[in-house]
Design a protein around this motif. Structure first.
Motif, PDB file in Angstrom:
ATOM      1  N   GLN A   1      46.921 -79.953  37.195  1.00  0.00           N
ATOM      2  CA  GLN A   1      48.164 -79.749  36.454  1.00  0.00           C
ATOM      3  C   GLN A   1      47.927 -80.131  34.992  1.00  0.00           C
ATOM      4  O   GLN A   1      47.674 -81.288  34.680  1.00  0.00           O
ATOM      5  N   SER A   2      47.954 -79.132  34.107  1.00  0.00           N
ATOM      6  CA  SER A   2      47.818 -79.358  32.655  1.00  0.00           C
ATOM      7  C   SER A   2      46.590 -80.189  32.319  1.00  0.00           C
ATOM      8  O   SER A   2      46.670 -81.196  31.604  1.00  0.00           O
ATOM      9  N   GLY A   3      45.443 -79.778  32.830  1.00  0.00           N
ATOM     10  CA  GLY A   3      44.221 -80.535  32.601  1.00  0.00           C
ATOM     11  C   GLY A   3      43.892 -80.701  31.131  1.00  0.00           C
ATOM     12  O   GLY A   3      43.941 -79.744  30.358  1.00  0.00           O
ATOM     13  N   ALA A   4      43.548 -81.930  30.738  1.00  0.00           N
ATOM     14  CA  ALA A   4      43.123 -82.220  29.365  1.00  0.00           C
ATOM     15  C   ALA A   4      41.598 -82.186  29.339  1.00  0.00           C
ATOM     16  O   ALA A   4      40.936 -83.225  29.333  1.00  0.00           O
ATOM     17  N   PHE A   5      41.045 -80.987  29.346  1.00  0.00           N
ATOM     18  CA  PHE A   5      39.607 -80.824  29.534  1.00  0.00           C
ATOM     19  C   PHE A   5      38.821 -81.158  28.272  1.00  0.00           C
ATOM     20  O   PHE A   5      39.298 -80.999  27.148  1.00  0.00           O
TER      21      PHE A   5
ATOM     22  N   VAL B   1      47.715 -75.040  36.898  1.00  0.00           N
ATOM     23  CA  VAL B   1      48.908 -74.649  36.139  1.00  0.00           C
ATOM     24  C   VAL B   1      48.886 -75.313  34.773  1.00  0.00           C
ATOM     25  O   VAL B   1      48.261 -76.360  34.571  1.00  0.00           O
ATOM     26  N   VAL B   2      49.594 -74.685  33.822  1.00  0.00           N
ATOM     27  CA  VAL B   2      49.729 -75.228  32.470  1.00  0.00           C
ATOM     28  C   VAL B   2      51.021 -74.692  31.879  1.00  0.00           C
ATOM     29  O   VAL B   2      51.527 -73.645  32.309  1.00  0.00           O
ATOM     30  N   GLY B   3      51.563 -75.394  30.896  1.00  0.00           N
ATOM     31  CA  GLY B   3      52.794 -74.970  30.257  1.00  0.00           C
ATOM     32  C   GLY B   3      52.544 -74.200  28.975  1.00  0.00           C
ATOM     33  O   GLY B   3      51.632 -74.525  28.207  1.00  0.00           O
TER      34      GLY B   3
ATOM     35  N   ILE C   1      46.349 -77.867  24.812  1.00  0.00           N
ATOM     36  CA  ILE C   1      46.149 -77.949  26.254  1.00  0.00           C
ATOM     37  C   ILE C   1      46.193 -76.566  26.886  1.00  0.00           C
ATOM     38  O   ILE C   1      45.429 -76.258  27.815  1.00  0.00           O
ATOM     39  N   LEU C   2      47.067 -75.720  26.386  1.00  0.00           N
ATOM     40  CA  LEU C   2      47.179 -74.357  26.911  1.00  0.00           C
ATOM     41  C   LEU C   2      45.853 -73.615  26.739  1.00  0.00           C
ATOM     42  O   LEU C   2      45.340 -72.997  27.694  1.00  0.00           O
ATOM     43  N   GLY C   3      45.288 -73.662  25.544  1.00  0.00           N
ATOM     44  CA  GLY C   3      44.013 -72.996  25.295  1.00  0.00           C
ATOM     45  C   GLY C   3      42.888 -73.572  26.126  1.00  0.00           C
ATOM     46  O   GLY C   3      42.018 -72.845  26.626  1.00  0.00           O
ATOM     47  N   GLN C   4      42.889 -74.891  26.311  1.00  0.00           N
ATOM     48  CA  GLN C   4      41.863 -75.535  27.137  1.00  0.00           C
ATOM     49  C   GLN C   4      41.912 -75.015  28.569  1.00  0.00           C
ATOM     50  O   GLN C   4      40.875 -74.780  29.191  1.00  0.00           O
ATOM     51  N   ASN C   5      43.113 -74.858  29.096  1.00  0.00           N
ATOM     52  CA  ASN C   5      43.257 -74.401  30.478  1.00  0.00           C
ATOM     53  C   ASN C   5      42.883 -72.939  30.635  1.00  0.00           C
ATOM     54  O   ASN C   5      42.311 -72.544  31.659  1.00  0.00           O
ATOM     55  N   ARG C   6      43.192 -72.124  29.657  1.00  0.00           N
ATOM     56  CA  ARG C   6      42.779 -70.716  29.720  1.00  0.00           C
ATOM     57  C   ARG C   6      41.261 -70.602  29.696  1.00  0.00           C
ATOM     58  O   ARG C   6      40.672 -69.795  30.428  1.00  0.00           O
ATOM     59  N   LYS C   7      40.620 -71.428  28.870  1.00  0.00           N
ATOM     60  CA  LYS C   7      39.163 -71.412  28.818  1.00  0.00           C
ATOM     61  C   LYS C   7      38.570 -71.867  30.146  1.00  0.00           C
ATOM     62  O   LYS C   7      37.609 -71.268  30.657  1.00  0.00           O
TER      63      LYS C   7
ATOM     64  N   GLY D   1      45.404 -83.986  40.205  1.00  0.00           N
ATOM     65  CA  GLY D   1      45.586 -84.802  39.017  1.00  0.00           C
ATOM     66  C   GLY D   1      46.283 -84.014  37.929  1.00  0.00           C
ATOM     67  O   GLY D   1      46.285 -82.783  37.936  1.00  0.00           O
ATOM     68  N   SER D   2      46.890 -84.731  36.987  1.00  0.00           N
ATOM     69  CA  SER D   2      47.537 -84.106  35.838  1.00  0.00           C
ATOM     70  C   SER D   2      46.952 -84.663  34.553  1.00  0.00           C
ATOM     71  O   SER D   2      46.520 -85.826  34.507  1.00  0.00           O
ATOM     72  N   SER D   3      46.903 -83.833  33.528  1.00  0.00           N
ATOM     73  CA  SER D   3      46.386 -84.225  32.221  1.00  0.00           C
ATOM     74  C   SER D   3      44.960 -84.782  32.364  1.00  0.00           C
ATOM     75  O   SER D   3      44.097 -84.126  32.947  1.00  0.00           O
ATOM     76  N   LEU D   4      44.707 -85.997  31.887  1.00  0.00           N
ATOM     77  CA  LEU D   4      43.364 -86.565  32.008  1.00  0.00           C
ATOM     78  C   LEU D   4      43.026 -86.892  33.454  1.00  0.00           C
ATOM     79  O   LEU D   4      41.857 -86.938  33.835  1.00  0.00           O
ATOM     80  N   GLY D   5      44.046 -87.094  34.289  1.00  0.00           N
ATOM     81  CA  GLY D   5      43.805 -87.279  35.716  1.00  0.00           C
ATOM     82  C   GLY D   5      43.251 -86.032  36.370  1.00  0.00           C
ATOM     83  O   GLY D   5      42.478 -86.102  37.334  1.00  0.00           O
ATOM     84  N   ALA D   6      43.625 -84.859  35.841  1.00  0.00           N
ATOM     85  CA  ALA D   6      43.061 -83.596  36.330  1.00  0.00           C
ATOM     86  C   ALA D   6      41.605 -83.483  35.908  1.00  0.00           C
ATOM     87  O   ALA D   6      40.758 -82.993  36.659  1.00  0.00           O
ATOM     88  N   THR D   7      41.312 -83.936  34.700  1.00  0.00           N
ATOM     89  CA  THR D   7      39.927 -83.934  34.227  1.00  0.00           C
ATOM     90  C   THR D   7      39.061 -84.801  35.126  1.00  0.00           C
ATOM     91  O   THR D   7      37.957 -84.406  35.521  1.00  0.00           O
TER      92      THR D   7
END
Length: 250
Positions: free
Chosen positions: A156-160, A183-185, A201-207, A131-137
């Motif tokens: 992909q670029s999860g919106a956690f 992955v994230v941009g 989004i970048l910070g969310q993915n690193r966390k 999933g990507s964005s909210l789909g990844a969540t």
């Protein structure tokens, strides 16, 4: 990327309707079968949220057809799960009014239907979610709810959300055997949502990466100089499929 002396025919996409008692409606899914699919074999299956977007903007059918030009490429099935954009947040967001119903539909109705109709391995390590964005969540929360049913995750670029971190903190040890591709941009640090809210989004993915790794999860993590768009995710899909094929070998 994949070469063959003799051009192979394209795969087949079949449409399947699934009556869902959890969602209270009939949902249509699209199942991609490689050109040489045979019911005599068993295949891993990659399930995909935002299925219609991955088919159109992700151009994933063409990518799969190209991939399977190589006779040696490991075959697998791909299940595209479309979503009505008007209820996408309600189904994908962990606080959404239909989220639990969607997760139950996914695990308890979608997967059994696919495995009844097609030659799919009926085992957790052969089932993955992308999933990507909210789909990844939504993909992450489906796995957190059913850690024995799914053993592969591509984000992909999860919106956690806060609930995502809480879930991984509580159940992270159950994911220790799950290979995760993430992955994230680098340009996603100030993503503006449809509501106008600016999200890191970048910070969310690193966390999320740090939480998963601290729980002992094998995370294949990468950052690219990209933004929160389908151009990035489409470009990344060949890497996703390579990773999925390597980690679902039977």
């Amino acid at each position: 990327m994949f070469m063959s002396l003799e051009k192979q025919p394209p795969g087949i996409v079949e449409r399947v309707e699934i009556p869902s008692r959890f969602l209270g409606e009939t949902r249509e899914i699209h199942v991609y079968l490689p050109h040489n699919y045979s019911p005599l074999y068993k295949y891993p299956v990659l399930y995909i949220n935002d299925g219609s977007d991955y088919e159109s903007m992700g151009r994933m059918i063409s990518l799969l057809n190209e991939r399977f030009q190589n006779r040696q490429a490991r075959r697998f099935l791909v299940v595209f799960v479309p979503v009505d954009k008007s209820v996408r947040r309600e189904e994908y967001h962990p606080a959404g009014s239909k989220h639990q119903a969607y997760v139950r539909f996914f695990a308890d109705e979608l997967v059994p239907t696919v495995e009844e109709r097609y030659a799919a391995f009926p085992m957790g390590p052969a089932r993955g979610i992308l999933g990507s964005s909210l789909g990844a969540t939504a993909a992450l929360h489906t796995l957190l709810t059913y850690p024995r049913k799914f053993h592969y995750l591509a984000l992909q670029s999860g919106a956690f959300q806060d609930a995502s971190y809480e879930g991984v903190t509580a159940k992270g040890r159950e994911l220790a055997t799950v290979p995760i591709y993430q992955v994230v941009g680098l340009q996603e640090d100030r993503f503006q949502s449809a509501s106008g809210k600016v999200i890191d989004i970048l910070g969310q993915n690193r966390k999320m990466r740090d939480l998963l790794q601290s729980a002992g999860v094998d995370v294949n993590y990468a950052e690219y100089d990209k933004d929160h768009t389908w151009g990035f995710w489409q470009e990344d899909l060949s890497r996703v499929l390579d990773h999925f094929a390597r980690h679902t070998s039977f």
